[in-house]
Design a protein around this motif. Structure first.
Motif, mmCIF file in Angstrom:
data_model
loop_
_atom_site.group_PDB
_atom_site.id
_atom_site.type_symbol
_atom_site.label_atom_id
_atom_site.label_comp_id
_atom_site.label_asym_id
_atom_site.label_seq_id
_atom_site.Cartn_x
_atom_site.Cartn_y
_atom_site.Cartn_z
ATOM 1 N N ALA A 59 0.836 -1.202 0.000
ATOM 2 C CA ALA A 59 0.000 0.000 0.000
ATOM 3 C C ALA A 59 0.869 1.248 0.000
ATOM 4 C CB ALA A 59 -0.924 -0.026 1.210
ATOM 5 N N TRP A 60 1.924 1.233 0.783
ATOM 6 C CA TRP A 60 2.843 2.382 0.858
ATOM 7 C C TRP A 60 3.539 2.602 -0.488
ATOM 8 C CZ3 TRP A 60 8.394 1.969 3.021
ATOM 9 C CH2 TRP A 60 8.995 3.233 3.063
ATOM 10 N N GLN A 61 4.020 1.519 -1.110
ATOM 11 C CA GLN A 61 4.718 1.661 -2.389
ATOM 12 C C GLN A 61 3.797 2.223 -3.466
ATOM 13 O OE1 GLN A 61 7.936 1.222 -2.315
ATOM 14 N NE2 GLN A 61 7.901 0.337 -0.259
ATOM 15 N N VAL A 62 2.533 1.764 -3.476
ATOM 16 C CA VAL A 62 1.577 2.272 -4.460
ATOM 17 C C VAL A 62 1.291 3.755 -4.200
ATOM 18 C CG1 VAL A 62 -0.816 2.080 -5.266
ATOM 19 C CG2 VAL A 62 0.563 0.015 -4.938
ATOM 20 N N ARG A 63 1.175 4.130 -2.926
ATOM 21 C CA ARG A 63 0.957 5.545 -2.603
ATOM 22 C C ARG A 63 2.162 6.391 -3.021
ATOM 23 N NH1 ARG A 63 0.862 8.988 2.911
ATOM 24 N NH2 ARG A 63 -0.575 10.615 2.220
ATOM 25 N N GLU A 64 3.373 5.857 -2.827
ATOM 26 C CA GLU A 64 4.579 6.595 -3.206
ATOM 27 C C GLU A 64 4.615 6.875 -4.704
ATOM 28 O OE1 GLU A 64 7.654 7.569 -1.048
ATOM 29 O OE2 GLU A 64 5.680 7.837 -0.119
ATOM 30 N N GLU A 65 3.923 6.068 -5.497
ATOM 31 C CA GLU A 65 3.850 6.304 -6.939
ATOM 32 C C GLU A 65 2.852 7.403 -7.292
ATOM 33 O OE1 GLU A 65 5.100 1.849 -8.600
ATOM 34 O OE2 GLU A 65 3.057 2.595 -8.887
ATOM 35 N N LEU A 119 9.698 -8.504 -1.671
ATOM 36 C CA LEU A 119 10.880 -8.666 -2.512
ATOM 37 C C LEU A 119 10.509 -8.638 -3.989
ATOM 38 C CD1 LEU A 119 13.913 -9.134 -2.691
ATOM 39 C CD2 LEU A 119 13.497 -11.589 -2.359
ATOM 40 N N GLN A 120 9.371 -9.227 -4.328
ATOM 41 C CA GLN A 120 8.911 -9.165 -5.716
ATOM 42 C C GLN A 120 8.687 -7.715 -6.144
ATOM 43 O OE1 GLN A 120 5.559 -11.773 -5.153
ATOM 44 N NE2 GLN A 120 6.553 -13.486 -6.184
ATOM 45 N N GLU A 121 8.024 -6.944 -5.283
ATOM 46 C CA GLU A 121 7.767 -5.545 -5.616
ATOM 47 C C GLU A 121 9.061 -4.766 -5.771
ATOM 48 O OE1 GLU A 121 7.147 -1.410 -5.465
ATOM 49 O OE2 GLU A 121 8.238 -2.520 -3.919
ATOM 50 N N GLU A 122 10.048 -5.057 -4.920
ATOM 51 C CA GLU A 122 11.344 -4.388 -5.021
ATOM 52 C C GLU A 122 12.000 -4.659 -6.371
ATOM 53 O OE1 GLU A 122 14.860 -2.262 -4.027
ATOM 54 O OE2 GLU A 122 12.862 -2.266 -3.101
ATOM 55 N N SER A 123 11.730 -5.841 -6.937
ATOM 56 C CA SER A 123 12.349 -6.186 -8.219
ATOM 57 C C SER A 123 11.544 -5.698 -9.418
ATOM 58 C CB SER A 123 12.580 -7.697 -8.316
ATOM 59 O OG SER A 123 11.356 -8.409 -8.303
ATOM 60 N N GLU A 132 10.530 -3.253 -12.074
ATOM 61 C CA GLU A 132 11.100 -2.055 -12.680
ATOM 62 C C GLU A 132 10.046 -1.258 -13.430
ATOM 63 O OE1 GLU A 132 14.586 -3.284 -14.850
ATOM 64 O OE2 GLU A 132 15.738 -3.528 -12.999
ATOM 65 N N SER A 133 8.844 -1.819 -13.544
ATOM 66 C CA SER A 133 7.691 -1.096 -14.064
ATOM 67 C C SER A 133 6.804 -0.711 -12.882
ATOM 68 C CB SER A 133 6.926 -1.965 -15.072
ATOM 69 O OG SER A 133 6.694 -3.278 -14.556
ATOM 70 N N SER A 134 5.762 0.052 -13.142
ATOM 71 C CA SER A 134 4.918 0.614 -12.085
ATOM 72 C C SER A 134 4.165 -0.478 -11.314
ATOM 73 C CB SER A 134 3.906 1.581 -12.707
ATOM 74 O OG SER A 134 2.858 1.858 -11.820
ATOM 75 N N THR A 135 4.243 -0.414 -9.995
ATOM 76 C CA THR A 135 3.504 -1.361 -9.151
ATOM 77 C C THR A 135 2.008 -1.106 -9.234
ATOM 78 O OG1 THR A 135 5.370 -1.522 -7.617
ATOM 79 C CG2 THR A 135 3.213 -2.202 -6.788
ATOM 80 N N GLY A 136 1.601 0.168 -9.162
ATOM 81 C CA GLY A 136 0.184 0.488 -9.246
ATOM 82 C C GLY A 136 -0.425 0.067 -10.571
ATOM 83 N N GLN A 137 0.282 0.343 -11.671
ATOM 84 C CA GLN A 137 -0.198 -0.061 -12.992
ATOM 85 C C GLN A 137 -0.336 -1.568 -13.075
ATOM 86 O OE1 GLN A 137 -0.670 2.148 -16.118
ATOM 87 N NE2 GLN A 137 -1.944 0.303 -16.276
ATOM 88 N N PHE A 138 0.625 -2.284 -12.486
ATOM 89 C CA PHE A 138 0.588 -3.742 -12.528
ATOM 90 C C PHE A 138 -0.660 -4.275 -11.837
ATOM 91 C CE2 PHE A 138 1.538 -7.838 -10.465
ATOM 92 C CZ PHE A 138 1.735 -8.607 -11.603
ATOM 93 N N ILE A 192 8.533 -1.825 5.056
ATOM 94 C CA ILE A 192 7.871 -1.962 6.354
ATOM 95 C C ILE A 192 7.048 -3.247 6.429
ATOM 96 C CG2 ILE A 192 7.779 0.529 6.693
ATOM 97 C CD1 ILE A 192 4.736 0.343 6.016
ATOM 98 N N GLU A 193 7.027 -3.818 7.609
ATOM 99 C CA GLU A 193 6.026 -4.824 7.964
ATOM 100 C C GLU A 193 5.258 -4.269 9.160
ATOM 101 O OE1 GLU A 193 6.434 -9.152 6.596
ATOM 102 O OE2 GLU A 193 8.137 -8.835 7.951
ATOM 103 N N ASP A 194 5.705 -4.588 10.378
ATOM 104 C CA ASP A 194 5.029 -4.075 11.573
ATOM 105 C C ASP A 194 5.734 -2.791 12.017
ATOM 106 O OD1 ASP A 194 3.580 -6.341 11.278
ATOM 107 O OD2 ASP A 194 4.386 -7.379 13.017
ATOM 108 N N ALA A 195 5.477 -1.724 11.286
ATOM 109 C CA ALA A 195 6.124 -0.437 11.559
ATOM 110 C C ALA A 195 5.117 0.684 11.374
ATOM 111 C CB ALA A 195 7.330 -0.235 10.650
ATOM 112 N N LYS A 196 5.420 1.834 11.975
ATOM 113 C CA LYS A 196 4.600 3.027 11.851
ATOM 114 C C LYS A 196 5.529 4.235 11.791
ATOM 115 C CE LYS A 196 4.068 3.177 16.896
ATOM 116 N NZ LYS A 196 3.129 3.095 18.032
ATOM 117 N N LEU A 197 4.981 5.361 11.358
ATOM 118 C CA LEU A 197 5.745 6.597 11.252
ATOM 119 C C LEU A 197 5.112 7.627 12.176
ATOM 120 C CD1 LEU A 197 8.084 7.959 9.651
ATOM 121 C CD2 LEU A 197 6.352 8.697 7.988
ATOM 122 N N VAL A 198 5.876 8.059 13.189
ATOM 123 C CA VAL A 198 5.359 8.995 14.194
ATOM 124 C C VAL A 198 6.268 10.221 14.217
ATOM 125 C CG1 VAL A 198 4.756 9.321 16.612
ATOM 126 C CG2 VAL A 198 4.475 7.062 15.558
#
Length: 437
Positions: A20-26, A292-296, A298-304, A362-368
């Protein structure tokens, strides 16, 4: 790609926060729903949340379910099927594909019905019947619990003794300790060879190429010893429709199309010079495999994921070398001990010694207030990844990135990817599984 609306749903544990974070970053709009009260804070600060996923259905261009579980019951496949029938674009399974993971006997029937080779296996609902079978047919076996208790990963046991005596001892212990919860178990004959998983993304009609091939590391300690965990790390590469694919998912493609399955599906196998022996299905994203798949990608994650959910043929571009992902964990993982977690891990700060966040997921992480912190109750804050032209180069990048991270009491396996280097890759090549069909 123009901005789209993505709704991510965790109807049990929170697992899909990083994607979800990676798609938002796009640049896409993201809303994330988490059912489990203990996990509500996971991904806070990284992605916007919603308290009512059904209320977001008309807003969403894509709905993504992260697992097959709805609390303690199997059920996202039924939900996904119903939503697709209403006209929604959904990444998720069906009741029958959910059953591939929940009911191991059914999974083996599907494989056998479609001409996929399987190893000897038997299911039991009575412990004494299982013990009698092993005593009458002495051999090394693998014990695989059935039903919801199979999520207690440490209950999977791989026998070592040729006469099966250790399996008998473990079954007797399980009868006393888990008999009230374990509705049954499967005994599989243990086969020696290379353990490798074939993983494909299915768009409702066919598999998207390339295909992913990955190696799981489920034991807690280096050298593959200690208690079983969900996963401590994964190594992988991408390829075409080779022999490994054609003799497994290649035979199931029509069945999955008839089901209308959409998403990632994985089949873990033992292979040797005599054949391919499927062990189990994962008809959903694997964790941390999907990271790890998402990290590899090289095309858009959201588009995929948009194309996948809408039945298009995604133009998936991936890193052409090797990839390594390492799960960074904290006490008391993989066990549940609230006091230990409170004393050692809860709200712990994640400190970076450089400005780079490359390969850190991130897995079990938050940003404060700009500070990464540990969230949830499982002690799995991060997955750190690396890529390279060789497996060794991918390992060096991943572990170099871990060296940049400081969390008190963190631990991880330092041997992810070594099995490939130490001979698994050579064996798979020699047996003819990796070349084109």
């Amino acid at each position: 790609m123009e901005t789209k609306n993505f709704l991510f749903c965790s109807l049990d544990a929170a697992l899909i926060g990083d994607i979800a974070w990676q798609v938002r970053e796009e640049g896409h709009n993201v809303r994330y729903y988490i059912e489990a009260e203990s996990d509500k804070e996971i991904a806070d600060g990284f992605v916007p949340k919603t308290d009512d996923w059904r209320g977001e259905l008309d807003w969403a261009d894509v709905i993504v379910f992260d697992d097959i579980w709805v609390g303690s019951d199997v059920g996202t496949g039924k939900l996904a099927e119903e939503l697709r029938a209403e006209g929604h674009a959904v990444v998720g399974g069906t009741p029958n594909t959910d059953r591939l993971e929940e009911d191991r006997g059914y999974a083996m029937e599907i494989l056998e019905d479609h001409g996929v080779n399987t190893m000897e296996h038997h299911e039991f609902t009575d412990f004494e019947a299982g013990i009698s079978h092993v005593e009458a047919n002495p051999a090394p076996y693998v014990i695989k619990p059935l039903g919801e208790v199979q999520n207690v990963k440490r209950l999977l046991y791989v026998g070592n003794e040729d006469d099966g005596s250790d399996v008998v001892d473990v079954l007797r212990a399980y009868k006393k300790a888990w008999g009230h919860r374990m509705k049954g178990f499967q005994l599989q004959r243990r086969v020696e060879g290379v353990e490798i998983a074939v993983c494909g993304f299915f768009n409702g009609e066919e598999f998207v190429e390339p295909i992913n091939f990955n190696f799981e590391h489920k034991k807690l300690f280096p050298g593959n010893i200690g208690p079983s965990t969900g996963e401590m790390g994964t190594s992988m590469f991408w390829s075409g429709r080779n022999r490994l694919f054609e003799e497994t998912f290649g035979k199931l493609e029509d069945w999955l199309a008839n089901e209308g399955y959409v998403g990632s599906i994985d089949i873990n196998c033992i292979v040797n010079e005599h054949g391919i022996y499927p062990l189990e299905f994962t008809p959903r994203f694997g964790y941390p495999t999907i990271t790890l798949q998402e990290e590899s990608f090289e095309s858009s994650t959201g588009q995929f994921f948009y194309d996948l959910a809408h039945g298009n043929d995604p133009d998936l571009q991936v890193h052409e070398g090797y990839q390594v992902g390492v799960r960074v964990v904290l006490p008391p993982f993989p066990f549940d001990d609230e006091k230990t977690y409170d004393e050692n891990s809860r709200n712990a700060a994640v400190v970076f010694q450089s400005e780079s966040r490359d390969g850190v997921h991130i897995e079990d992480a938050k940003l404060v207030d700009g500070q990464w912190r540990v969230a949830g109750e499982s002690g799995m804050p991060l997955v750190v990844t690396g890529k390279g032209e060789t497996m060794q180069a991918a390992r060096e990048q991943a572990y170099g990135r871990i060296d940049d991270i400081v969390i008190p009491n963190l631990y991880y396996r330092d041997d992810i990817g070594e099995r490939w280097i130490q001979g698994d890759g050579d064996r798979l090549q020699a047996w003819g599984y990796l070349g084109p069909t």
